[in-house]
Write a protein that holds these residues in place. Sequence first.
Motif, PDB file in Angstrom:
ATOM      1  N   GLU A 149      37.165  33.912  81.685  1.00  0.00           N
ATOM      2  CA  GLU A 149      38.001  34.325  81.432  1.00  0.00           C
ATOM      3  C   GLU A 149      39.243  34.087  81.467  1.00  0.00           C
ATOM      4  O   GLU A 149      39.546  33.192  81.606  1.00  0.00           O
ATOM      5  CB  GLU A 149      37.789  36.042  81.524  1.00  0.00           C
ATOM      6  N   ILE A 150      39.613  34.324  79.751  1.00  0.00           N
ATOM      7  CA  ILE A 150      41.537  33.790  79.365  1.00  0.00           C
ATOM      8  C   ILE A 150      41.488  34.973  79.365  1.00  0.00           C
ATOM      9  O   ILE A 150      41.094  35.821  78.233  1.00  0.00           O
ATOM     10  CB  ILE A 150      41.149  33.124  78.591  1.00  0.00           C
ATOM     11  N   VAL A 151      43.321  35.079  80.206  1.00  0.00           N
ATOM     12  CA  VAL A 151      44.124  36.876  79.568  1.00  0.00           C
ATOM     13  C   VAL A 151      45.526  35.806  79.011  1.00  0.00           C
ATOM     14  O   VAL A 151      45.860  34.988  79.473  1.00  0.00           O
ATOM     15  CB  VAL A 151      44.266  37.535  80.529  1.00  0.00           C
ATOM     16  N   ILE A 152      45.804  36.187  77.802  1.00  0.00           N
ATOM     17  CA  ILE A 152      47.393  36.010  77.187  1.00  0.00           C
ATOM     18  C   ILE A 152      47.312  36.779  76.980  1.00  0.00           C
ATOM     19  O   ILE A 152      46.923  38.025  76.657  1.00  0.00           O
ATOM     20  CB  ILE A 152      47.066  35.116  75.710  1.00  0.00           C
ATOM     21  N   PHE A 153      49.343  37.313  78.063  1.00  0.00           N
ATOM     22  CA  PHE A 153      49.846  38.548  77.975  1.00  0.00           C
ATOM     23  C   PHE A 153      50.742  38.453  77.006  1.00  0.00           C
ATOM     24  O   PHE A 153      51.308  37.440  77.067  1.00  0.00           O
ATOM     25  CB  PHE A 153      50.477  38.555  78.980  1.00  0.00           C
ATOM     26  N   ASP A 154      50.882  39.135  76.347  1.00  0.00           N
ATOM     27  CA  ASP A 154      51.896  38.980  74.967  1.00  0.00           C
ATOM     28  C   ASP A 154      52.840  39.812  75.712  1.00  0.00           C
ATOM     29  O   ASP A 154      53.094  41.469  74.757  1.00  0.00           O
ATOM     30  CB  ASP A 154      51.498  39.526  73.575  1.00  0.00           C
ATOM     31  N   ARG A 155      53.861  39.263  76.412  1.00  0.00           N
ATOM     32  CA  ARG A 155      54.568  39.575  76.944  1.00  0.00           C
ATOM     33  C   ARG A 155      53.931  40.523  78.219  1.00  0.00           C
ATOM     34  O   ARG A 155      53.273  40.947  78.233  1.00  0.00           O
ATOM     35  CB  ARG A 155      55.326  41.042  76.223  1.00  0.00           C
ATOM     36  N   SER A 156      54.773  40.624  79.370  1.00  0.00           N
ATOM     37  CA  SER A 156      54.226  40.675  80.806  1.00  0.00           C
ATOM     38  C   SER A 156      54.924  41.484  81.717  1.00  0.00           C
ATOM     39  O   SER A 156      55.547  42.310  81.147  1.00  0.00           O
ATOM     40  CB  SER A 156      53.643  39.333  81.088  1.00  0.00           C
ATOM     41  N   TRP A 157      54.534  40.889  82.891  1.00  0.00           N
ATOM     42  CA  TRP A 157      55.322  41.623  83.646  1.00  0.00           C
ATOM     43  C   TRP A 157      56.890  41.570  83.794  1.00  0.00           C
ATOM     44  O   TRP A 157      57.478  41.894  84.360  1.00  0.00           O
ATOM     45  CB  TRP A 157      54.625  41.231  85.529  1.00  0.00           C
ATOM     46  N   TYR A 158      57.328  40.048  82.887  1.00  0.00           N
ATOM     47  CA  TYR A 158      59.112  39.523  82.733  1.00  0.00           C
ATOM     48  C   TYR A 158      59.652  40.697  82.001  1.00  0.00           C
ATOM     49  O   TYR A 158      60.902  40.484  81.575  1.00  0.00           O
ATOM     50  CB  TYR A 158      58.522  38.664  82.585  1.00  0.00           C
ATOM     51  N   ASN A 159      58.655  42.338  81.601  1.00  0.00           N
ATOM     52  CA  ASN A 159      59.789  42.671  80.938  1.00  0.00           C
ATOM     53  C   ASN A 159      60.561  43.763  81.405  1.00  0.00           C
ATOM     54  O   ASN A 159      61.706  44.032  81.446  1.00  0.00           O
ATOM     55  CB  ASN A 159      58.438  44.585  80.174  1.00  0.00           C
ATOM     56  N   ARG A 160      60.317  43.292  82.628  1.00  0.00           N
ATOM     57  CA  ARG A 160      61.927  44.146  84.010  1.00  0.00           C
ATOM     58  C   ARG A 160      62.500  42.989  83.955  1.00  0.00           C
ATOM     59  O   ARG A 160      63.526  43.779  84.021  1.00  0.00           O
ATOM     60  CB  ARG A 160      60.779  44.345  85.405  1.00  0.00           C
ATOM     61  N   ALA A 161      62.252  41.983  83.607  1.00  0.00           N
ATOM     62  CA  ALA A 161      63.429  41.130  83.537  1.00  0.00           C
ATOM     63  C   ALA A 161      64.063  40.410  82.973  1.00  0.00           C
ATOM     64  O   ALA A 161      65.460  40.593  82.399  1.00  0.00           O
ATOM     65  CB  ALA A 161      63.032  39.532  84.186  1.00  0.00           C
ATOM     66  N   GLY A 162      63.339  41.123  81.711  1.00  0.00           N
ATOM     67  CA  GLY A 162      64.672  41.107  80.198  1.00  0.00           C
ATOM     68  C   GLY A 162      64.862  43.073  79.907  1.00  0.00           C
ATOM     69  O   GLY A 162      65.768  43.087  80.143  1.00  0.00           O
ATOM     70  N   VAL A 163      63.640  43.178  78.331  1.00  0.00           N
ATOM     71  CA  VAL A 163      64.296  44.251  77.674  1.00  0.00           C
ATOM     72  C   VAL A 163      64.287  45.576  79.146  1.00  0.00           C
ATOM     73  O   VAL A 163      65.563  46.243  78.883  1.00  0.00           O
ATOM     74  CB  VAL A 163      63.053  44.904  76.958  1.00  0.00           C
ATOM     75  N   GLU A 164      63.749  45.529  80.335  1.00  0.00           N
ATOM     76  CA  GLU A 164      63.752  46.481  80.870  1.00  0.00           C
ATOM     77  C   GLU A 164      65.813  46.363  81.800  1.00  0.00           C
ATOM     78  O   GLU A 164      66.536  47.791  82.237  1.00  0.00           O
ATOM     79  CB  GLU A 164      63.007  46.701  82.154  1.00  0.00           C
ATOM     80  N   ARG A 165      65.746  45.572  82.497  1.00  0.00           N
ATOM     81  CA  ARG A 165      67.535  45.412  82.490  1.00  0.00           C
ATOM     82  C   ARG A 165      68.502  44.972  82.053  1.00  0.00           C
ATOM     83  O   ARG A 165      69.508  46.101  82.114  1.00  0.00           O
ATOM     84  CB  ARG A 165      66.811  43.148  83.251  1.00  0.00           C
ATOM     85  N   VAL A 166      68.277  45.119  79.912  1.00  0.00           N
ATOM     86  CA  VAL A 166      68.984  44.904  79.270  1.00  0.00           C
ATOM     87  C   VAL A 166      69.854  46.599  78.625  1.00  0.00           C
ATOM     88  O   VAL A 166      70.755  46.602  79.090  1.00  0.00           O
ATOM     89  CB  VAL A 166      68.825  44.266  78.091  1.00  0.00           C
ATOM     90  N   MET A 167      67.954  47.045  78.619  1.00  0.00           N
ATOM     91  CA  MET A 167      68.203  48.044  78.201  1.00  0.00           C
ATOM     92  C   MET A 167      68.291  49.159  79.287  1.00  0.00           C
ATOM     93  O   MET A 167      68.475  50.264  78.957  1.00  0.00           O
ATOM     94  CB  MET A 167      66.888  48.327  76.881  1.00  0.00           C
ATOM     95  N   GLY A 168      68.912  48.927  80.388  1.00  0.00           N
ATOM     96  CA  GLY A 168      68.707  50.114  81.291  1.00  0.00           C
ATOM     97  C   GLY A 168      67.768  51.057  81.677  1.00  0.00           C
ATOM     98  O   GLY A 168      68.278  52.028  82.104  1.00  0.00           O
ATOM     99  N   PHE A 169      66.200  50.593  81.464  1.00  0.00           N
ATOM    100  CA  PHE A 169      65.283  51.296  81.902  1.00  0.00           C
ATOM    101  C   PHE A 169      64.893  51.059  83.442  1.00  0.00           C
ATOM    102  O   PHE A 169      63.626  51.612  83.641  1.00  0.00           O
ATOM    103  CB  PHE A 169      63.975  51.149  80.941  1.00  0.00           C
ATOM    104  N   CYS A 170      65.143  50.312  84.198  1.00  0.00           N
ATOM    105  CA  CYS A 170      65.038  50.018  85.749  1.00  0.00           C
ATOM    106  C   CYS A 170      66.089  50.130  86.383  1.00  0.00           C
ATOM    107  O   CYS A 170      67.189  49.672  85.269  1.00  0.00           O
ATOM    108  CB  CYS A 170      63.853  49.174  86.182  1.00  0.00           C
ATOM    109  N   THR A 171      66.211  50.709  87.539  1.00  0.00           N
ATOM    110  CA  THR A 171      67.565  50.402  88.585  1.00  0.00           C
ATOM    111  C   THR A 171      67.831  49.088  88.509  1.00  0.00           C
ATOM    112  O   THR A 171      66.640  48.392  88.646  1.00  0.00           O
ATOM    113  CB  THR A 171      66.917  51.881  89.767  1.00  0.00           C
ATOM    114  N   SER A 172      69.134  49.232  89.551  1.00  0.00           N
ATOM    115  CA  SER A 172      69.570  48.020  89.596  1.00  0.00           C
ATOM    116  C   SER A 172      68.391  47.534  91.291  1.00  0.00           C
ATOM    117  O   SER A 172      68.209  46.366  91.075  1.00  0.00           O
ATOM    118  CB  SER A 172      70.692  47.379  90.181  1.00  0.00           C
ATOM    119  N   ASP A 173      67.761  48.604  92.148  1.00  0.00           N
ATOM    120  CA  ASP A 173      67.050  47.824  92.906  1.00  0.00           C
ATOM    121  C   ASP A 173      65.558  47.765  92.496  1.00  0.00           C
ATOM    122  O   ASP A 173      65.379  46.100  93.407  1.00  0.00           O
ATOM    123  CB  ASP A 173      67.234  49.532  94.187  1.00  0.00           C
ATOM    124  N   GLU A 174      65.409  48.162  91.701  1.00  0.00           N
ATOM    125  CA  GLU A 174      63.909  47.621  91.077  1.00  0.00           C
ATOM    126  C   GLU A 174      63.592  46.670  90.254  1.00  0.00           C
ATOM    127  O   GLU A 174      62.684  45.866  90.537  1.00  0.00           O
ATOM    128  CB  GLU A 174      63.509  48.081  89.975  1.00  0.00           C
TER     129      GLU A 174
END
Length: 283
Positions: free
Chosen positions: A106-131
């Motif tokens: 199988e081939i899986v293409i992630f259209d955005r991935s776990w890196y949401n946490r390093a991008g939008v979640e970090r910038v928009m404050g959707f995760c804590t600094s510890d997370e």
Amino acid sequence: MKPGLPLPEPHPRQPQKLRKKAYEKELASLQSQLVDMQQWVVETGARVVIVMEGRDAAGKGSAIKRIAEYLSPRVCRIEALPKPTEREQGQWYFQRYVEKLPAAGEIVIFDRSWYNRAGVERVMGFCTSDEYRRFLHQAPIFERLLVEDGIFLLKYWFSVSDEEQLKRFQERKHDPLRRWKLSPMDLQSITRWEDYSRAKDAMFVHTDIAEAPWYTVESEDKKRSRINVISHILESIPYNQLPDTTPPIPERPNSQDYVRPPRELFRYVPDVAARLERKQNGH
């Protein structure tokens, strides 16, 4: 540059736009090679993960569309996970992504991935600094485990300038077929350009590892970026063209006295296309 305006992401000189004819010819050739790669993946039981990240409107979606266009949906899956549910928020962060990883063949293409946490979640404050800090620590470990287990992991960052991004947002706003792609969250990428730039830089520092490096795709010209990323995927997966195993097409047997029921017994969709034909003929 006036104070307060976002700094543009550094780019080389504006690339020359690819001619449509040359682009389509090369794209067709590359897509044919992707089909060969797919056959190799199925036959060998390989597992391929392709992570697509980047700025909003940078061309990730259109590149993914061209990659998967002629591949079997039973072999190549596109995963674009929505906002986590309440239950998923109580899980280990990577858990819902693990469930989407490929099995053999199988081939899986992630259209955005776990890196949401390093991008939008970090910038928009959707995760804590510890997370966030925990993610930067765990992501390289997680990816090393995937590679160690034999998964081919490719990570691409689609890079676009602020001017080109704004232009594409404006085009989407006035295009009824693509207006759905615009959301308030997308438009935050304009007013928070520098914040996203800092988040991307920090992400690269912590997760650009030898086992799973980041590859940047210059995407000022979408056609050029599609050709470049597909070419790189084909060069990165050590596949070889296998013999054609397509079964022969049998001859149709002679009729066994089958009689088709009258057409009047069936419902047919209206022939709307006939109107186009009449217009074409000037009627």
